[in-house]
Scaffold this active site. Sequence first.
Site, PDB file in Angstrom:
ATOM      1  N   ASN A   1       0.857  -1.182   0.000  1.00  0.00           N
ATOM      2  CA  ASN A   1       0.000   0.000   0.000  1.00  0.00           C
ATOM      3  C   ASN A   1       0.902   1.245   0.000  1.00  0.00           C
ATOM      4  OD1 ASN A   1      -1.372   2.272   1.099  1.00  0.00           O
ATOM      5  ND2 ASN A   1      -3.033   0.937   1.757  1.00  0.00           N
TER       6      ASN A   1
ATOM      7  N   ASP B   1      -0.024   4.494  -0.028  1.00  0.00           N
ATOM      8  CA  ASP B   1      -0.707   5.728   0.402  1.00  0.00           C
ATOM      9  C   ASP B   1       0.240   6.736   1.056  1.00  0.00           C
ATOM     10  OD1 ASP B   1      -3.064   4.536  -0.327  1.00  0.00           O
ATOM     11  OD2 ASP B   1      -3.773   4.184   1.716  1.00  0.00           O
ATOM     12  N   HIS B   2       1.145   6.213   1.899  1.00  0.00           N
ATOM     13  CA  HIS B   2       1.907   7.161   2.721  1.00  0.00           C
ATOM     14  C   HIS B   2       3.074   7.806   1.984  1.00  0.00           C
ATOM     15  CE1 HIS B   2      -0.885   6.643   5.804  1.00  0.00           C
ATOM     16  NE2 HIS B   2      -0.688   5.335   5.871  1.00  0.00           N
TER      17      HIS B   2
ATOM     18  N   ARG C   1       3.841  18.872   1.662  1.00  0.00           N
ATOM     19  CA  ARG C   1       4.478  20.070   1.118  1.00  0.00           C
ATOM     20  C   ARG C   1       3.754  20.647  -0.096  1.00  0.00           C
ATOM     21  NH1 ARG C   1       9.658  21.814   2.553  1.00  0.00           N
ATOM     22  NH2 ARG C   1       9.630  21.716   4.800  1.00  0.00           N
TER      23      ARG C   1
ATOM     24  N   HIS D   1      -5.645   3.636  -1.237  1.00  0.00           N
ATOM     25  CA  HIS D   1      -6.944   3.946  -0.617  1.00  0.00           C
ATOM     26  C   HIS D   1      -7.325   5.368  -0.999  1.00  0.00           C
ATOM     27  CE1 HIS D   1      -9.432   3.970   3.415  1.00  0.00           C
ATOM     28  NE2 HIS D   1     -10.144   4.331   2.364  1.00  0.00           N
TER      29      HIS D   1
ATOM     30  N   ARG E   1      -9.472   8.013  -0.145  1.00  0.00           N
ATOM     31  CA  ARG E   1     -10.376   8.391   0.941  1.00  0.00           C
ATOM     32  C   ARG E   1     -11.261   9.540   0.501  1.00  0.00           C
ATOM     33  NH1 ARG E   1      -8.814   6.262   6.124  1.00  0.00           N
ATOM     34  NH2 ARG E   1     -10.462   7.616   6.889  1.00  0.00           N
TER      35      ARG E   1
ATOM     36  N   ARG F   1      -6.944  12.686   1.653  1.00  0.00           N
ATOM     37  CA  ARG F   1      -5.820  13.135   2.477  1.00  0.00           C
ATOM     38  C   ARG F   1      -4.479  12.603   1.977  1.00  0.00           C
ATOM     39  NH1 ARG F   1      -7.066   9.766   7.982  1.00  0.00           N
ATOM     40  NH2 ARG F   1      -9.089  10.748   7.711  1.00  0.00           N
ATOM     41  N   HIS F   2      -4.485  11.484   1.252  1.00  0.00           N
ATOM     42  CA  HIS F   2      -3.209  11.045   0.660  1.00  0.00           C
ATOM     43  C   HIS F   2      -3.393  10.796  -0.847  1.00  0.00           C
ATOM     44  CE1 HIS F   2      -5.037   7.303   2.014  1.00  0.00           C
ATOM     45  NE2 HIS F   2      -4.648   7.447   3.263  1.00  0.00           N
TER      46      HIS F   2
ATOM     47  N   GLU G   1      -8.759   0.482  -2.512  1.00  0.00           N
ATOM     48  CA  GLU G   1      -9.576   0.465  -1.293  1.00  0.00           C
ATOM     49  C   GLU G   1     -10.450   1.709  -1.302  1.00  0.00           C
ATOM     50  OE1 GLU G   1      -6.848   0.635   1.926  1.00  0.00           O
ATOM     51  OE2 GLU G   1      -6.081  -1.367   1.580  1.00  0.00           O
TER      52      GLU G   1
ATOM     53  N   THR H   1      -6.967   6.214  10.667  1.00  0.00           N
ATOM     54  CA  THR H   1      -6.812   5.201   9.625  1.00  0.00           C
ATOM     55  C   THR H   1      -8.052   4.321   9.700  1.00  0.00           C
ATOM     56  OG1 THR H   1      -5.392   3.402   8.800  1.00  0.00           O
ATOM     57  CG2 THR H   1      -5.474   3.720  11.189  1.00  0.00           C
ATOM     58  N   THR H   2      -8.136   3.306   8.841  1.00  0.00           N
ATOM     59  CA  THR H   2      -9.362   2.496   8.806  1.00  0.00           C
ATOM     60  C   THR H   2      -9.538   1.754  10.131  1.00  0.00           C
ATOM     61  OG1 THR H   2      -8.819   2.159   6.486  1.00  0.00           O
ATOM     62  CG2 THR H   2     -10.636   0.858   7.392  1.00  0.00           C
TER      63      THR H   2
ATOM     64  N   GLU I   1     -10.732  -9.805   3.359  1.00  0.00           N
ATOM     65  CA  GLU I   1      -9.481  -9.386   3.995  1.00  0.00           C
ATOM     66  C   GLU I   1      -9.754  -9.188   5.479  1.00  0.00           C
ATOM     67  OE1 GLU I   1      -7.391  -6.066   2.215  1.00  0.00           O
ATOM     68  OE2 GLU I   1      -6.270  -5.688   4.067  1.00  0.00           O
TER      69      GLU I   1
ATOM     70  N   HIS J   1      -3.465  -4.583   7.858  1.00  0.00           N
ATOM     71  CA  HIS J   1      -3.565  -3.466   8.789  1.00  0.00           C
ATOM     72  C   HIS J   1      -2.633  -3.636   9.982  1.00  0.00           C
ATOM     73  CE1 HIS J   1      -4.952   0.073  10.840  1.00  0.00           C
ATOM     74  NE2 HIS J   1      -5.549   0.389   9.720  1.00  0.00           N
ATOM     75  N   GLY J   2      -1.660  -2.730  10.057  1.00  0.00           N
ATOM     76  CA  GLY J   2      -0.740  -2.717  11.195  1.00  0.00           C
ATOM     77  C   GLY J   2       0.368  -3.748  11.110  1.00  0.00           C
TER      78      GLY J   2
ATOM     79  N   GLY K   1       1.215  -1.453   4.327  1.00  0.00           N
ATOM     80  CA  GLY K   1       1.535  -0.104   3.880  1.00  0.00           C
ATOM     81  C   GLY K   1       2.459   0.661   4.809  1.00  0.00           C
TER      82      GLY K   1
HETATM   83  N1  PXP Z   1      -5.770  -3.217   4.253  1.00  0.00           N
HETATM   84  C1  PXP Z   1      -6.750  -2.290   4.332  1.00  0.00           C
HETATM   85  C2  PXP Z   1      -8.129  -2.698   3.908  1.00  0.00           C
HETATM   86  C3  PXP Z   1      -6.503  -0.978   4.781  1.00  0.00           C
HETATM   87  O1  PXP Z   1      -7.508  -0.080   4.843  1.00  0.00           O
HETATM   88  C4  PXP Z   1      -5.181  -0.620   5.107  1.00  0.00           C
HETATM   89  C5  PXP Z   1      -4.880   0.793   5.526  1.00  0.00           C
HETATM   90  O2  PXP Z   1      -5.163   1.653   4.477  1.00  0.00           O
HETATM   91  C6  PXP Z   1      -4.176  -1.594   4.985  1.00  0.00           C
HETATM   92  C7  PXP Z   1      -4.508  -2.889   4.585  1.00  0.00           C
HETATM   93  C8  PXP Z   1      -2.743  -1.302   5.278  1.00  0.00           C
HETATM   94  O3  PXP Z   1      -2.550  -1.012   6.629  1.00  0.00           O
HETATM   95  P1  PXP Z   1      -1.145  -0.511   7.118  1.00  0.00           P
HETATM   96  O4  PXP Z   1      -0.877   0.794   6.448  1.00  0.00           O
HETATM   97  O5  PXP Z   1      -1.312  -0.397   8.598  1.00  0.00           O
HETATM   98  O6  PXP Z   1      -0.136  -1.573   6.733  1.00  0.00           O
END
Ligand code: PXP
Length: 244
Positions: A8, A10-11, A19, A44, A46, A50-51, A71, A101-102, A152, A191-192, A213
């Site tokens: 992922n 996003d970040h 910036r 994702h 959103r 935001r990203h 996502e 976050t989600t 998931e 996630h995480g 991510g």
């Molecule tokens: N899976 C889903 C469905 C998510 O919403 C996210 C966060 O956007 C992730 C995975 C990735 O989570 P993380 O950034 O904590 O690895």
Amino acid sequence: MSIRLHINIDHVATVRNARGVAYPDPVTAASLCELAGADGITCHLREDRRHIRDEDVKRLREAVTTVLNLEMGATDEMLRIALATRPDVVTLVPERREERTTEGGLDVLGRRDVLGRMTGALREAGVRVSFFLAPDAAQIEAALGLGVDQIELHTGEYCHHSGARRAAELERLGAAARQVVEGRVALAAGHGLTRANVGPVAALPGMEELNIGHAVIADAIFLGLDRAVRDLRGAIERSVGARL
Ligand code: PXP
């Protein structure tokens, strides 16, 4: 069976947007992740942008050569974007504007009509549909009833705790994973997850895909993206190897 690793990105966009400039580019990051062996790219879009932004999704669709997983919240606006962009997979996630976050999984029981309608429209357009769910038997059963392609499992509770609480969360994930596999739907998790905590989740029987991510982009700041993706892959493969 080897596990698909979806990164992922996003970040990367979070840093760019801090910036208001054009770099670092999440699309470049996606290509580097693919070169490092990622099996897919996740982003994702959103509601508050935001990203990832709309233009990023379009550019990712053109650049990604593996699998693009979008996502998104279950809204009409997002459905329109998904049908116009045609990612390979859409993961429907709950979304609250104020969350960091989600948080938590989809409420399939409470939103069966909307989620069923969106699943039908996406699948008809040739887009595979994944639901992001807490490891909750009733929610999983409802999702199986809607004909989703993949579930998931939300690993946030497992990741945020330690000791006995983490062990209990892993048991819940294990039971949920069995239910998904018995329902003959593809099993994913995310996630995480980090290099340090991914092992037991990757080792769950039937696990097919991990979406990771924040931790991999964080590692990339110190190690570079290529090494961060390869190290994560190594951690996953060691735990899957131990399972065999
Ligand atoms: N899976 C889903 C469905 C998510 O919403 C996210 C966060 O956007 C992730 C995975 C990735 O989570 P993380 O950034 O904590 O690895």
